[in-house]
Design an enzyme around this catalytic site. Structure first.
Site, PDB file in Angstrom:
ATOM      1  N   CYS A   1       0.837  -1.202   0.000  1.00 51.12           N
ATOM      2  CA  CYS A   1       0.000   0.000   0.000  1.00 51.12           C
ATOM      3  C   CYS A   1       0.871   1.251   0.000  1.00 51.12           C
ATOM      4  O   CYS A   1       0.551   2.248  -0.655  1.00 51.12           O
ATOM      5  CB  CYS A   1      -0.954   0.001   1.193  1.00 51.12           C
ATOM      6  SG  CYS A   1      -2.324  -1.180   1.048  1.00 51.12           S
TER       7      CYS A   1
ATOM      8  N   ASP B   1      10.533  -7.028  -8.673  1.00 52.53           N
ATOM      9  CA  ASP B   1      10.804  -7.561  -7.344  1.00 52.53           C
ATOM     10  C   ASP B   1      12.171  -7.065  -6.878  1.00 52.53           C
ATOM     11  O   ASP B   1      13.118  -7.030  -7.659  1.00 52.53           O
ATOM     12  CB  ASP B   1      10.775  -9.093  -7.386  1.00 52.53           C
ATOM     13  CG  ASP B   1      10.709  -9.708  -6.010  1.00 52.53           C
ATOM     14  OD1 ASP B   1      11.726  -9.651  -5.290  1.00 52.53           O
ATOM     15  OD2 ASP B   1       9.662 -10.258  -5.650  1.00 52.53           O
TER      16      ASP B   1
ATOM     17  N   HIS C   1      -6.596  -2.830  -1.254  1.00 57.95           N
ATOM     18  CA  HIS C   1      -5.955  -3.759  -0.316  1.00 57.95           C
ATOM     19  C   HIS C   1      -6.838  -4.992  -0.129  1.00 57.95           C
ATOM     20  O   HIS C   1      -7.931  -4.913   0.423  1.00 57.95           O
ATOM     21  CB  HIS C   1      -5.686  -3.096   1.036  1.00 57.95           C
ATOM     22  CG  HIS C   1      -4.962  -4.004   1.975  1.00 57.95           C
ATOM     23  ND1 HIS C   1      -3.602  -4.130   1.955  1.00 57.95           N
ATOM     24  CD2 HIS C   1      -5.422  -4.848   2.926  1.00 57.95           C
ATOM     25  CE1 HIS C   1      -3.233  -5.019   2.878  1.00 57.95           C
ATOM     26  NE2 HIS C   1      -4.326  -5.468   3.470  1.00 57.95           N
TER      27      HIS C   1
ATOM     28  N   ASN D   1       1.402 -16.788  -3.523  1.00 58.47           N
ATOM     29  CA  ASN D   1       1.527 -17.390  -2.194  1.00 58.47           C
ATOM     30  C   ASN D   1       0.350 -16.902  -1.354  1.00 58.47           C
ATOM     31  O   ASN D   1       0.032 -15.708  -1.368  1.00 58.47           O
ATOM     32  CB  ASN D   1       2.850 -16.979  -1.536  1.00 58.47           C
ATOM     33  CG  ASN D   1       4.046 -17.450  -2.339  1.00 58.47           C
ATOM     34  OD1 ASN D   1       4.037 -18.528  -2.908  1.00 58.47           O
ATOM     35  ND2 ASN D   1       5.072 -16.627  -2.385  1.00 58.47           N
TER      36      ASN D   1
ATOM     37  N   HIS E   1      -0.776  -8.603   1.289  1.00 55.33           N
ATOM     38  CA  HIS E   1      -1.507  -7.830   0.280  1.00 55.33           C
ATOM     39  C   HIS E   1      -1.417  -8.719  -0.947  1.00 55.33           C
ATOM     40  O   HIS E   1      -0.321  -9.109  -1.353  1.00 55.33           O
ATOM     41  CB  HIS E   1      -0.803  -6.485   0.035  1.00 55.33           C
ATOM     42  CG  HIS E   1      -1.497  -5.585  -0.944  1.00 55.33           C
ATOM     43  ND1 HIS E   1      -1.899  -4.316  -0.595  1.00 55.33           N
ATOM     44  CD2 HIS E   1      -1.837  -5.742  -2.245  1.00 55.33           C
ATOM     45  CE1 HIS E   1      -2.455  -3.727  -1.654  1.00 55.33           C
ATOM     46  NE2 HIS E   1      -2.422  -4.591  -2.673  1.00 55.33           N
TER      47      HIS E   1
ATOM     48  N   HIS F   1      -0.704 -10.489  -4.119  1.00 53.24           N
ATOM     49  CA  HIS F   1       0.281 -10.184  -5.158  1.00 53.24           C
ATOM     50  C   HIS F   1       0.609 -11.423  -5.967  1.00 53.24           C
ATOM     51  O   HIS F   1       0.586 -12.531  -5.466  1.00 53.24           O
ATOM     52  CB  HIS F   1       1.551  -9.555  -4.567  1.00 53.24           C
ATOM     53  CG  HIS F   1       2.255 -10.361  -3.529  1.00 53.24           C
ATOM     54  ND1 HIS F   1       1.779 -10.503  -2.240  1.00 53.24           N
ATOM     55  CD2 HIS F   1       3.411 -11.056  -3.579  1.00 53.24           C
ATOM     56  CE1 HIS F   1       2.618 -11.254  -1.545  1.00 53.24           C
ATOM     57  NE2 HIS F   1       3.620 -11.607  -2.335  1.00 53.24           N
TER      58      HIS F   1
ATOM     59  N   HIS G   1       3.453 -13.052  -8.372  1.00 51.96           N
ATOM     60  CA  HIS G   1       4.827 -13.039  -8.865  1.00 51.96           C
ATOM     61  C   HIS G   1       4.806 -13.538 -10.297  1.00 51.96           C
ATOM     62  O   HIS G   1       4.162 -14.554 -10.595  1.00 51.96           O
ATOM     63  CB  HIS G   1       5.710 -14.002  -8.059  1.00 51.96           C
ATOM     64  CG  HIS G   1       5.969 -13.580  -6.659  1.00 51.96           C
ATOM     65  ND1 HIS G   1       7.099 -12.879  -6.301  1.00 51.96           N
ATOM     66  CD2 HIS G   1       5.255 -13.774  -5.524  1.00 51.96           C
ATOM     67  CE1 HIS G   1       7.074 -12.667  -5.004  1.00 51.96           C
ATOM     68  NE2 HIS G   1       5.965 -13.185  -4.501  1.00 51.96           N
TER      69      HIS G   1
END
Length: 118
Positions: free
Chosen positions: A8, A31, A47, A87, A98, A100, A102
């Site tokens: 955030c 990343d 969020h 994950n 939060h 996400h 990858h």
């Protein structure tokens, strides 16, 4: 927005990131500890703690993220494929709570995802 959430803070500009893509709904950025030649994250600007907290109202947002994963992976140099990892929760080894995604790739084959425990 969650005041203690690092993602955030990246969305708000309070913390820096190397942006790959941004629109009104999502942000994609590299990343800080890449695990492949191409490694970036795609996050919703709203969020959402994890994939465990999505419902049918998030279907459009999730579809947008998955579509962007493919487009951005190729744009970043993953022309022969890529891996998308989400994950979720403690068991899923989620470090930042939060949602996400990858996206990892490049021109070398990635290692096996999960090694079976004996």
């Amino acid at each position: 927005m969650s005041e203690n959430c690092v993602f955030c803070k990246i969305i708000s500009g309070e913390l820096p990131s190397t942006k790959v893509y941004e629109d009104e709904d999502v942000l994609a950025f590299r990343d800080i500890n890449p695990q492949a030649d191409v490694h970036f994250l795609i996050i919703p600007k709203s969020h959402i703690e994890s994939l465990a907290y999505v419902d049918t109202s998030h279907a459009g947002l999730l579809g947008k993220i998955m579509t962007l994963a493919s487009v951005l992976a190729e744009k970043e140099g993953s022309i022969n494929g890529f891996r998308t990892i989400v994950n979720t929760g403690e068991v899923g080894r989620q470090d930042v709570f939060h949602l996400h995604f990858h996206v990892l790739g490049g021109d070398k084959a990635l290692p096996a995802m999960i090694y079976k425990r004996s």
